[in-house]
Write an enzyme that holds these catalytic residues in place. Structure first.
Site, PDB file in Angstrom:
ATOM      1  N   THR A  67      45.330  75.380   3.160  1.00 44.03           N
ATOM      2  CA  THR A  67      45.169  74.191   2.321  1.00 44.03           C
ATOM      3  C   THR A  67      46.366  74.001   1.406  1.00 44.03           C
ATOM      4  OG1 THR A  67      42.779  74.576   2.336  1.00 44.03           O
ATOM      5  CG2 THR A  67      43.635  73.033   0.709  1.00 44.03           C
ATOM      6  N   TYR A  89      34.213  67.004   7.055  1.00 45.15           N
ATOM      7  CA  TYR A  89      33.912  65.589   7.299  1.00 45.15           C
ATOM      8  C   TYR A  89      32.785  65.394   8.301  1.00 45.15           C
ATOM      9  CZ  TYR A  89      34.362  60.579   7.920  1.00 45.15           C
ATOM     10  OH  TYR A  89      34.100  59.244   7.974  1.00 45.15           O
ATOM     11  N   TYR A 129      36.890  80.642   6.827  1.00 46.40           N
ATOM     12  CA  TYR A 129      37.237  80.151   5.490  1.00 46.40           C
ATOM     13  C   TYR A 129      36.121  79.228   5.016  1.00 46.40           C
ATOM     14  CZ  TYR A 129      40.033  77.652   1.918  1.00 46.40           C
ATOM     15  OH  TYR A 129      40.495  77.069   0.765  1.00 46.40           O
ATOM     16  N   ARG A 186      35.606  71.544  -0.717  1.00 53.24           N
ATOM     17  CA  ARG A 186      36.547  70.717   0.046  1.00 53.24           C
ATOM     18  C   ARG A 186      35.936  70.178   1.345  1.00 53.24           C
ATOM     19  NH1 ARG A 186      41.848  70.614  -1.493  1.00 53.24           N
ATOM     20  NH2 ARG A 186      42.541  72.172  -3.013  1.00 53.24           N
ATOM     21  N   LYS A 209      37.104  84.360   4.131  1.00 52.42           N
ATOM     22  CA  LYS A 209      37.749  83.958   2.881  1.00 52.42           C
ATOM     23  C   LYS A 209      36.723  83.115   2.145  1.00 52.42           C
ATOM     24  CE  LYS A 209      41.284  81.009   0.809  1.00 52.42           C
ATOM     25  NZ  LYS A 209      42.348  79.996   1.034  1.00 52.42           N
ATOM     26  N   ILE A 227      43.045  85.759  -1.033  1.00 48.41           N
ATOM     27  CA  ILE A 227      44.045  84.805  -0.555  1.00 48.41           C
ATOM     28  C   ILE A 227      44.328  83.884  -1.727  1.00 48.41           C
ATOM     29  CG2 ILE A 227      44.538  82.944   1.069  1.00 48.41           C
ATOM     30  CD1 ILE A 227      42.899  84.445   3.142  1.00 48.41           C
TER      31      ILE A 227
END
Length: 295
Positions: free
Chosen positions: A47, A110, A136, A141, A164, A206
């Site tokens: 990202t 989405y 992840y 997000r 993550k 991370i």
């Protein structure tokens, strides 16, 4: 099989731009600075690397370059996320082909699959590419949250090795240690709460902040790994305002401003991300000073 090479601080690298193109020279300089600072591995095209506005050719080139410059000195975890399963498989295949040590795939965004869809997405990558893969999870997000039950199912697949976790829900680490087994890799994706996450059994972070302060972030993790929690809290106190300042504006704008201030790259971002607002720059500089990055 234990994945000890996935323990530590792994900067989620920015992708520097100059005149609209990937600045390969600056990227190589940033990689060298990270390794010299003592980080434990590198994460290109996540990202923070503005992967959503990179072309597929650029995405692949940045992974290639990271592997080449790193030259085996630290592990490379290549971003391979997409909300298209077939596209994620292609990114993971490329990562393996060029010599990345692992891949990182965000939950599909989405289209918001249900838990069965999430399981099948990662299972398909697992079946297609024999490369260690980290899930992840960043619901803020993606608008989708992979459950502990789904992660438990995925942990039984040979190439799905860990997570993550950017949920900020620290107790998940303890629960996943119980359900996913001792070899399950637990990496925080949230710098401010990484101390608590590691205390719950996490194996590292991370990190966005490591872009700016690699030495301090590596020292923080090393203190945690040594069980020196007093020293770890000292590093946390030194870094906490920088952790927060780098998200005062849309990321990675603040991080690129900080690195540009250090003379390491241009501030340039790609729309819809804009350079850091002038209003936030004094706070970022103050946090950099507090972290020992600038005088």
């Amino acid at each position: 099989m234990a994945q000890d090479f996935l323990n530590g601080v792994f900067p989620a690298l920015i992708t520097p731009f100059r005149d609209g193109q990937v600045d390969e020279k600056a990227f190589a300089t940033l990689v060298e600075r990270q390794i010299a600072g003592g980080v434990h591995g590198l994460v290109p095209v996540g990202t923070t690397g503005e992967t959503s506005t990179l072309s597929h050719e650029e995405h692949r080139r940045v992974v290639d370059l990271c592997v080449q410059v790193t030259a085996g000195r630290v592990p490379v975890i290549a971003g391979a996320g997409s909300n298209s399963t077939s596209e994620a498989i292609e990114f993971a295949r490329h990562a393996k082909a060029v010599g990345a040590d692992a891949a990182l795939a965000v939950t599909p965004y989405y289209n918001r699959p249900n838990q069965e869809g999430l399981y099948r997405h990662y299972a398909a990558i697992n079946d297609a590419v024999a490369l260690p893969l980290l899930v992840y999870n960043v619901p803020s997000r993606t608008s989708v949250d992979i459950s502990n039950d789904t992660l438990e199912r995925l942990s039984k697949l040979p190439h799905i090795v860990g997570v993550k976790d950017a949920t900020g829900d620290i107790p998940r680490a303890s629960l996943q240690r119980l359900t996913c087994g001792p070899d399950w890799v637990l990496l925080s994706g949230d710098d401010p709460s990484a101390l608590g996450y590691i205390a719950h059994g996490g194996h590292g972070c991370i990190s966005v902040t490591a872009n700016v302060a690699p030495g301090a972030c590596a020292a923080f993790y090393d203190a945690c790994a040594a069980g020196d929690w007093e020293q770890a809290r000292g590093w946390q106190d030194r870094l906490i305002r920088l952790h927060k300042a780098l998200f005062l504006d849309a990321s990675p704008g603040p991080t690129k401003f900080a690195l540009a201030h250090l003379g390491l790259c241009e501030e340039e971002t790609r729309l819809p991300i804009t350079p850091c607002s002038e209003a936030f720059r004094p706070a970022i500089l103050a946090a950099m000073s507090e972290a020992g990055v600038v005088a």
